[in-house]
Design an enzyme around this catalytic site. Structure first.
Site, short mmCIF file in Angstrom:
data_model
loop_
_atom_site.label_atom_id
_atom_site.label_comp_id
_atom_site.label_asym_id
_atom_site.label_seq_id
_atom_site.Cartn_x
_atom_site.Cartn_y
_atom_site.Cartn_z
N LYS A 73 41.66 57.55 37.42
CA LYS A 73 42.19 56.19 37.30
C LYS A 73 42.54 55.82 35.86
O LYS A 73 43.58 55.23 35.59
CB LYS A 73 41.18 55.17 37.84
CG LYS A 73 41.15 55.11 39.34
CD LYS A 73 40.19 54.02 39.81
CE LYS A 73 39.87 54.23 41.27
NZ LYS A 73 41.08 54.19 42.11
N ASN B 161 45.61 57.80 34.72
CA ASN B 161 46.81 57.34 35.43
C ASN B 161 47.30 56.01 34.87
O ASN B 161 48.50 55.78 34.73
CB ASN B 161 46.51 57.17 36.93
CG ASN B 161 46.34 58.49 37.67
OD1 ASN B 161 46.71 59.55 37.15
ND2 ASN B 161 45.78 58.43 38.87
N GLU C 96 35.13 54.47 36.77
CA GLU C 96 34.91 55.91 37.00
C GLU C 96 34.20 56.58 35.82
O GLU C 96 34.13 57.81 35.78
CB GLU C 96 36.24 56.62 37.28
CG GLU C 96 36.76 56.36 38.69
CD GLU C 96 37.96 57.22 39.06
OE1 GLU C 96 38.19 57.42 40.27
OE2 GLU C 96 38.69 57.69 38.15
N ASN D 242 41.94 45.49 44.44
CA ASN D 242 42.80 45.44 45.63
C ASN D 242 42.04 44.61 46.68
O ASN D 242 40.92 44.14 46.44
CB ASN D 242 43.22 46.84 46.11
CG ASN D 242 42.05 47.71 46.56
OD1 ASN D 242 40.98 47.20 46.89
ND2 ASN D 242 42.26 49.01 46.59
N LEU E 86 48.02 43.65 46.86
CA LEU E 86 48.09 43.55 48.32
C LEU E 86 49.06 44.57 48.92
O LEU E 86 49.74 44.27 49.91
CB LEU E 86 48.51 42.12 48.72
CG LEU E 86 47.55 41.00 48.25
CD1 LEU E 86 48.18 39.62 48.54
CD2 LEU E 86 46.21 41.12 48.96
N GLY F 205 48.05 51.30 42.47
CA GLY F 205 47.20 50.33 41.79
C GLY F 205 47.08 50.64 40.30
O GLY F 205 47.01 49.73 39.47
N ASP F 206 47.07 51.92 39.96
CA ASP F 206 46.99 52.30 38.55
C ASP F 206 48.30 52.00 37.82
O ASP F 206 48.29 51.53 36.68
CB ASP F 206 46.64 53.79 38.41
CG ASP F 206 45.24 54.09 38.94
OD1 ASP F 206 44.37 53.21 38.87
OD2 ASP F 206 45.03 55.22 39.43
#
Ligand code: ADP
Length: 298
Positions: A38, A41, A137, A178, A214, A245-246
């Site tokens: 994550k 990215n 993470e 999210n 979303l 999302g990243d």
């Protein structure tokens, strides 16, 4: 500038005819090694948009480390605060993907990411960044140390979801869950929710500004005061939403670092993330600034 403190992994993707059951062996094919994690990215997404991005993290003492560093450098990311860790392996995510259904399983081994300590984040890149991007993470004490060191805007993706200490939430300026992560953090049960219901959950977290992503519906900006705002994405044909999302967080950070107001930053992030879904892989279709500008809704 943007500083990203977080994970760097190597994704090991294999195709299987059928996902294995417990105790079962299946034969896979087409192994693909791809840089992931994550943190990395998000850094790659921000780097591709330009504007000075530094990554802070740990990789191992192995060939995967070289592949990851080369990929980040190619995306324009400063990797001078990514340390090779003697005797450790670069983190991995092993992902069998089933033909036809596209269903997958994921096993993450943190490896060197687990060695990123509070001492590693007390660096100029973090102190001086206009925006510091964090995820979960790497060890939580390291995330807390980074938030404490940052003097700029702190943006946290609460993934993978876990309970957050009040002290950390208090230092976070923008929380970017999210929908699933928001529900977990709020201790609510999974259900279909309207934007107004999601905004109410977000406000209950008392975490400053919350931006809820979303999926195909875009993102919901829930400011500290004032009404929530739903930002739909531009029309795209999504082929792979891995890493969307990243891509969102990287673009949000770049816009905030440039001084863009929250609504404009969310519009840019929704657009960049939507464009990122049009190619395969977590970093397959990361747009540059001109592509985002051209696709911005309205
Ligand atoms: P995550 O990848 O963390 O699960 P989401 O699924 O909410 O996060 O996606 C993050 C962002 O990516 C969304 O806010 C949206 O901007 C974009 N996105 C994701 N899926 C799609 C899609 N199918 N079409 C257009 N945009 C998408």
């Amino acid at each position: 500038t943007v500083a990203v403190v977080g994970s760097l992994n190597e994704d090991v993707l294999v195709r299987v005819g059928r996902l294995p059951g417990r105790g079962e062996t299946v034969v896979g094919r087409d192994t693909v090694l791809a840089p992931g994690g994550k943190g990395a990215n998000q850094a790659a997404a921000a780097g591709r948009l330009g504007g000075g991005v530094a990554m802070v993290g740990r990789v191992g003492d192995d060939p995967a480390a070289g592949r990851q560093l080369a990929a980040l450098t190619a995306a324009g990311v400063d990797v001078s605060a990514v340390h090779r860790t003697p005797g450790a392996l670069t983190g991995t995510a092993t992902i069998p993907v089933e033909d036809g259904s596209g269903e997958n399983l994921i096993v993450v081994v943190p490896g060197a990411n687990a060695e990123l300590g509070p001492g590693d984040v007390d660096v100029a890149a973090v102190r001086d960044a206009r925006v510091v991007l964090l995820q979960l993470e790497v060890p939580l004490e390291t995330v807390q140390a980074a938030a404490g060191t940052a003097r700029g805007t702190v943006v946290l993706t609460p993934a993978p979801p876990q309970p957050l200490p009040a002290g950390l939430l208090a230092r976070v300026d923008v929380l970017v869950p999210n929908e699933h992560e928001l529900v977990q953090l709020a201790g609510a049960r999974p259900a279909e929710r309207t934007p107004a219901e999601l905004a109410a959950l977000a406000r209950d977290l008392a975490a400053g500004t919350v931006v809820v992503t979303l999926g195909a519906r875009g993102a919901l900006l829930v400011p500290d005061g004032g009404p929530a705002l739903l930002q739909p994405p531009p029309p795209v044909t999504a082929v792979d939403t891995t890493g969307a999302g990243d891509a969102f967080c990287g673009a949000l950070a770049v816009a905030l670092a440039a001084g863009t107001a929250p609504a404009g930053a969310v519009a840019a992030a929704v657009t960049a993330a939507a464009l990122s879904t049009t190619g395969a892989g977590a970093r397959g279709a990361l747009p540059d600034a001109a592509a985002v500008q051209a696709a911005l809704p309205g």
